[in-house]
Design an enzyme around this catalytic site. Sequence first.
Site, PDB file in Angstrom:
ATOM      1  N   SER A  27      -1.463  65.780  35.856  1.00 24.53           N
ATOM      2  CA  SER A  27      -0.119  65.759  36.443  1.00 24.53           C
ATOM      3  C   SER A  27       0.766  66.720  35.666  1.00 24.53           C
ATOM      4  CB  SER A  27       0.465  64.340  36.359  1.00 24.53           C
ATOM      5  OG  SER A  27       1.878  64.368  36.448  1.00 24.53           O
ATOM      6  N   LYS A  52     -14.864  47.793  35.337  1.00 23.30           N
ATOM      7  CA  LYS A  52     -15.761  46.660  35.073  1.00 23.30           C
ATOM      8  C   LYS A  52     -17.077  46.732  35.851  1.00 23.30           C
ATOM      9  CE  LYS A  52     -13.107  43.712  32.530  1.00 23.30           C
ATOM     10  NZ  LYS A  52     -13.506  43.022  31.307  1.00 23.30           N
ATOM     11  N   SER A  77     -10.674  36.745  34.863  1.00 20.87           N
ATOM     12  CA  SER A  77      -9.394  36.622  35.557  1.00 20.87           C
ATOM     13  C   SER A  77      -9.392  37.470  36.824  1.00 20.87           C
ATOM     14  CB  SER A  77      -8.248  37.069  34.645  1.00 20.87           C
ATOM     15  OG  SER A  77      -8.395  38.438  34.327  1.00 20.87           O
ATOM     16  N   ASN A  79     -11.209  41.230  37.491  1.00 19.64           N
ATOM     17  CA  ASN A  79     -12.003  42.440  37.657  1.00 19.64           C
ATOM     18  C   ASN A  79     -13.475  42.255  37.299  1.00 19.64           C
ATOM     19  OD1 ASN A  79      -9.919  43.954  38.727  1.00 19.64           O
ATOM     20  ND2 ASN A  79      -9.272  44.794  36.779  1.00 19.64           N
ATOM     21  N   TYR A 114     -17.350  39.480  48.201  1.00 21.93           N
ATOM     22  CA  TYR A 114     -18.585  40.098  47.702  1.00 21.93           C
ATOM     23  C   TYR A 114     -19.740  39.094  47.632  1.00 21.93           C
ATOM     24  CZ  TYR A 114     -15.746  44.126  46.214  1.00 21.93           C
ATOM     25  OH  TYR A 114     -14.908  45.216  46.178  1.00 21.93           O
ATOM     26  N   LEU A 182     -14.305  47.688  26.935  1.00 20.67           N
ATOM     27  CA  LEU A 182     -14.009  49.080  27.282  1.00 20.67           C
ATOM     28  C   LEU A 182     -13.716  49.903  26.026  1.00 20.67           C
ATOM     29  CD1 LEU A 182     -13.505  51.216  29.486  1.00 20.67           C
ATOM     30  CD2 LEU A 182     -11.117  50.480  29.524  1.00 20.67           C
TER      31      LEU A 182
END
Length: 317
Positions: A27, A52, A77, A79, A114, A182
């Site tokens: 950006s 995830k 919670s 993801n 899913y 992560l």
Amino acid sequence: MSITFEDIVAAAARIEGHAHRTPVLTSRTANEELGAEIFFKAENMQRMGAFKFRGGFNALSRFNEAQRKAGVVAFSSGNHAQAIALSAKLLGIPATIIMPEDAPASKIAATRGYGGNVVTYDRYKEDREAIGRRLAEEKGMTLIPPYDHADVIAGQGTAAKELFEEVGELDYFFVCLGGGGLLSGSALATRALSPRCKLYGVEPEAGNDGQQSFRSGAIVHIDTPKTIADGAQTQHLGSLTFPIIKRDVDDILTVSDAELVDAMRFFASRMKIVVEPTGCLGFAAARKMKEALRGKRVGVLISGGNIDIERFAALLA
């Protein structure tokens, strides 16, 4: 158990063709504001809307026949729940997901969509880890936690690996921090591919257990923090993630909920992308550090974009 960059390389091969190789966005407005060259790794454009999926698919793809038949159980919670449910569906594995009853409705609906069997609990009174262990023991399922698991960490590290492969070495790199899956995976990739890069984990001010742990040298447990960054409402780092973070990360920073909303607004108005509050942690911290970043090459990992559109609009209003 020691996890290495080679585990990330192996995970990248496993998830190839299943996970998206997400774009790296730039950006001009962000570059001008910070006086730096910013590279955004857009995991909000990953399958199920967050990084995830990488760790979830990598973990489930390593199941043996007996594990596949018995199924997987996970707690999240949102993801990680969706990541496990989608990965399980793709691999033909039954999945039970333990989710807080106040999780965003869109995340619960997506997890069920899913094919996940959702079991809800009260996040302020009940222990999701205990519920997960009990279900795993009763039904013979394999428990895949959201961050403290070697295959999950290796899978999450593939996002940073892709970033460095695409843009080369960086001077600074900002990564969201919840339980540390992560960040620890990103740390292993960073030290292998851009060893001189300064790496920062970023968490919400209200839930700075990672910062406390990093400063004290031992894992600090806190009560469930009240923050709009629901993906970072963790109470402690993991026994696998913390040693990697302690060794390979330069510091842990925090940002306020108001700063997260400002970053959400920037992404929506300037870059035309929807980013959930947790996904804004890295950019919000980079904006606070802009004096140090002048003239530098900076990576920001956007972790996800899963937020109810009404909630998104209300926060920006």
